[in-house]
Write a protein that holds these residues in place. Structure first.
Motif, PDB file in Angstrom:
ATOM      1  N   CYS A   1      66.451  -2.483  -3.082  1.00 31.03           N
ATOM      2  CA  CYS A   1      66.407  -1.915  -1.728  1.00 31.03           C
ATOM      3  C   CYS A   1      66.168  -0.405  -1.777  1.00 31.03           C
ATOM      4  N   VAL A   2      66.889   0.278  -2.649  1.00 25.41           N
ATOM      5  CA  VAL A   2      66.717   1.731  -2.770  1.00 25.41           C
ATOM      6  C   VAL A   2      65.297   2.044  -3.246  1.00 25.41           C
ATOM      7  N   ARG A   3      64.802   1.263  -4.185  1.00 27.25           N
ATOM      8  CA  ARG A   3      63.440   1.479  -4.689  1.00 27.25           C
ATOM      9  C   ARG A   3      62.433   1.319  -3.548  1.00 27.25           C
ATOM     10  N   ASP A   4      62.617   0.297  -2.720  1.00 28.16           N
ATOM     11  CA  ASP A   4      61.707   0.067  -1.595  1.00 28.16           C
ATOM     12  C   ASP A   4      61.857   1.130  -0.514  1.00 28.16           C
ATOM     13  N   ARG A   5      63.088   1.532  -0.236  1.00 32.33           N
ATOM     14  CA  ARG A   5      63.364   2.431   0.892  1.00 32.33           C
ATOM     15  C   ARG A   5      63.003   3.884   0.596  1.00 32.33           C
ATOM     16  N   VAL A   6      63.352   4.363  -0.606  1.00 38.07           N
ATOM     17  CA  VAL A   6      63.099   5.781  -0.921  1.00 38.07           C
ATOM     18  C   VAL A   6      62.128   5.976  -2.076  1.00 38.07           C
ATOM     19  N   GLY A   7      61.675   4.873  -2.669  1.00 38.03           N
ATOM     20  CA  GLY A   7      60.664   4.954  -3.723  1.00 38.03           C
ATOM     21  C   GLY A   7      61.170   5.475  -5.053  1.00 38.03           C
ATOM     22  N   LEU A   8      62.461   5.308  -5.315  1.00 40.00           N
ATOM     23  CA  LEU A   8      63.044   5.826  -6.547  1.00 40.00           C
ATOM     24  C   LEU A   8      63.839   4.748  -7.269  1.00 40.00           C
ATOM     25  N   ALA A   9      63.767   4.787  -8.580  1.00 40.42           N
ATOM     26  CA  ALA A   9      64.591   3.929  -9.429  1.00 40.42           C
ATOM     27  C   ALA A   9      65.773   4.745  -9.923  1.00 40.42           C
ATOM     28  N   PRO A  10      66.806   4.088 -10.426  1.00 35.36           N
ATOM     29  CA  PRO A  10      67.930   4.839 -10.990  1.00 35.36           C
ATOM     30  C   PRO A  10      67.453   5.834 -12.055  1.00 35.36           C
ATOM     31  N   GLY A  11      68.016   7.042 -11.953  1.00 40.85           N
ATOM     32  CA  GLY A  11      67.642   8.101 -12.887  1.00 40.85           C
ATOM     33  C   GLY A  11      66.531   9.002 -12.376  1.00 40.85           C
ATOM     34  N   GLU A  12      66.041   8.734 -11.180  1.00 39.38           N
ATOM     35  CA  GLU A  12      64.934   9.529 -10.639  1.00 39.38           C
ATOM     36  C   GLU A  12      65.382  10.388  -9.464  1.00 39.38           C
ATOM     37  N   THR A  13      64.681  11.509  -9.307  1.00 39.45           N
ATOM     38  CA  THR A  13      64.881  12.419  -8.180  1.00 39.45           C
ATOM     39  C   THR A  13      63.552  12.584  -7.471  1.00 39.45           C
ATOM     40  N   ALA A  14      63.571  12.566  -6.153  1.00 36.02           N
ATOM     41  CA  ALA A  14      62.351  12.753  -5.368  1.00 36.02           C
ATOM     42  C   ALA A  14      61.743  14.113  -5.686  1.00 36.02           C
TER      43      ALA A  14
ATOM     44  N   HIS B   1      81.280   3.599  -0.527  1.00 35.34           N
ATOM     45  CA  HIS B   1      81.050   2.479   0.386  1.00 35.34           C
ATOM     46  C   HIS B   1      81.229   1.183  -0.385  1.00 35.34           C
ATOM     47  N   GLY B   2      82.021   0.265   0.168  1.00 30.46           N
ATOM     48  CA  GLY B   2      82.232  -1.034  -0.449  1.00 30.46           C
ATOM     49  C   GLY B   2      81.651  -2.150   0.386  1.00 30.46           C
ATOM     50  N   ARG B   3      81.523  -3.309  -0.261  1.00 31.12           N
ATOM     51  CA  ARG B   3      80.948  -4.503   0.368  1.00 31.12           C
ATOM     52  C   ARG B   3      79.597  -4.188   1.002  1.00 31.12           C
ATOM     53  N   VAL B   4      78.756  -3.524   0.226  1.00 25.42           N
ATOM     54  CA  VAL B   4      77.451  -3.092   0.724  1.00 25.42           C
ATOM     55  C   VAL B   4      76.431  -4.200   0.491  1.00 25.42           C
ATOM     56  N   ASN B   5      75.780  -4.605   1.565  1.00 23.83           N
ATOM     57  CA  ASN B   5      74.659  -5.538   1.440  1.00 23.83           C
ATOM     58  C   ASN B   5      73.377  -4.759   1.723  1.00 23.83           C
ATOM     59  N   VAL B   6      72.245  -5.410   1.595  1.00 23.72           N
ATOM     60  CA  VAL B   6      70.961  -4.715   1.758  1.00 23.72           C
ATOM     61  C   VAL B   6      70.822  -4.117   3.156  1.00 23.72           C
ATOM     62  N   GLU B   7      71.210  -4.855   4.170  1.00 17.87           N
ATOM     63  CA  GLU B   7      71.094  -4.345   5.546  1.00 17.87           C
ATOM     64  C   GLU B   7      71.948  -3.086   5.737  1.00 17.87           C
ATOM     65  N   ARG B   8      73.175  -3.137   5.253  1.00 17.16           N
ATOM     66  CA  ARG B   8      74.066  -1.969   5.383  1.00 17.16           C
ATOM     67  C   ARG B   8      73.538  -0.799   4.568  1.00 17.16           C
ATOM     68  N   LEU B   9      73.004  -1.073   3.387  1.00 15.02           N
ATOM     69  CA  LEU B   9      72.450  -0.010   2.547  1.00 15.02           C
ATOM     70  C   LEU B   9      71.281   0.678   3.240  1.00 15.02           C
ATOM     71  N   ARG B  10      70.420  -0.091   3.870  1.00 15.16           N
ATOM     72  CA  ARG B  10      69.297   0.517   4.606  1.00 15.16           C
ATOM     73  C   ARG B  10      69.811   1.493   5.662  1.00 15.16           C
ATOM     74  N   SER B  11      70.828   1.077   6.390  1.00 15.79           N
ATOM     75  CA  SER B  11      71.410   1.923   7.427  1.00 15.79           C
ATOM     76  C   SER B  11      72.019   3.197   6.817  1.00 15.79           C
ATOM     77  N   ILE B  12      72.761   3.040   5.730  1.00 13.80           N
ATOM     78  CA  ILE B  12      73.379   4.190   5.050  1.00 13.80           C
ATOM     79  C   ILE B  12      72.302   5.151   4.560  1.00 13.80           C
ATOM     80  N   LEU B  13      71.255   4.604   3.963  1.00 16.40           N
ATOM     81  CA  LEU B  13      70.178   5.460   3.457  1.00 16.40           C
ATOM     82  C   LEU B  13      69.456   6.174   4.589  1.00 16.40           C
ATOM     83  N   ASP B  14      69.172   5.469   5.671  1.00 16.06           N
ATOM     84  CA  ASP B  14      68.481   6.078   6.807  1.00 16.06           C
ATOM     85  C   ASP B  14      69.287   7.276   7.337  1.00 16.06           C
TER      86      ASP B  14
END
Length: 160
Positions: A100-113, A142-155
Motif C-alpha cells: 500500500c505504501v509503495r502504491d500510495r507514495v511510490g517508496l519501498a522500505p529504506g527509501e526517501t522521496a 497506530h495499531g490494527r492498521v488495514n490498507v484502508e486505514r493506512l491510506r487515510s493515515i498517509l493522506d
C-alpha cells in the motif's frame, strides 16, 4: 541537504556530544543516538571522527552504525512512516501495508522521496504486537492498521 562534519557547527555539535559521554563505559551507542537526535542522521564522516575520539577502529564504529537499523546515514524525510515487519505484524498483514505504501507514495522500505517529504522504513518491532499490524508515523503509533486505514493515515500525514 547534506550534513558534513567539516562544517564548523556540525563538528562542534559532535565534539560536544562526545565530550558529554567521554569516560562513560560503552559510550558509542549513546553518542550515536545523540548525534542522530541532533543532526537527524549519522553522517558517514562521523565514523572516522568517532573512531579517533573513542580510540576505536573505524570498522568497530561502522559496524555499530550499520548493524542497528535505527541509525540513518542520510537525513529522513519530513514524514517518517515505519512499518512493523516482526512476526506478529507479518502474520496479520504487514506485507499488504508495504504494498500500500509503495502504491500510495511510490517508496519501498529504506527509501526517501527525492523532495524529502517522506521516508519509509521497516522495523522489526514497535512493541505493539497485540494490536498488529502496526505502523508509526513520525512519533504516533497506530495499531490494527488495514490498507484502508493506512491510506487515510498517509493522506493526512503526507498532504502539504
Amino acid at each position: 541537504m547534506t550534513t558534513s562534519v567539516s562544517d564548523v557547527p556540525v563538528r562542534a555539535a559532535i565534539s560536544a556530544i562526545v565530550a558529554a559521554h567521554r569516560g562513560h563505559r560503552g559510550a558509542l551507542l549513546p553518542i550515536l543516538h545523540a548525534i542522530q537526535a541532533e543532526l537527524g542522521h549519522v553522517p558517514q564522516e562521523c565514523v572516522a571522527l568517532l573512531a579517533d575520539e573513542l580510540n576505536l577502529s573505524r570498522a568497530d564504529v561502522h559496524g555499530v552504525v550499520s548493524f542497528y537499523h535505527d541509525f540513518r546515514r542520510e537525513p529522513a524525510g519530513r514524514t517518517t512512516v515505519r512499518i512493523c515487519r516482526a512476526e506478529a505484524c507479518q502474520a496479520l498483514g504487514a506485507d499488504a501495508l508495504v504494498a500500500c505504501v509503495r502504491d500510495r507514495v511510490g517508496l519501498a522500505p529504506g527509501e526517501t522521496a527525492a523532495d524529502g517529504s517522506v521516508t519509509v522504513e521497516q522495523v522489526f518491532c514497535l512493541g505493539n504486537c497485540a494490536l498488529g499490524p502496526s505502523i508509526q508515523v513520525n512519533d504516533v503509533l497506530h495499531g490494527r492498521v488495514n490498507v484502508e486505514r493506512l491510506r487515510s493515515i498517509l493522506d493526512e500525514a503526507v498532504s502539504p
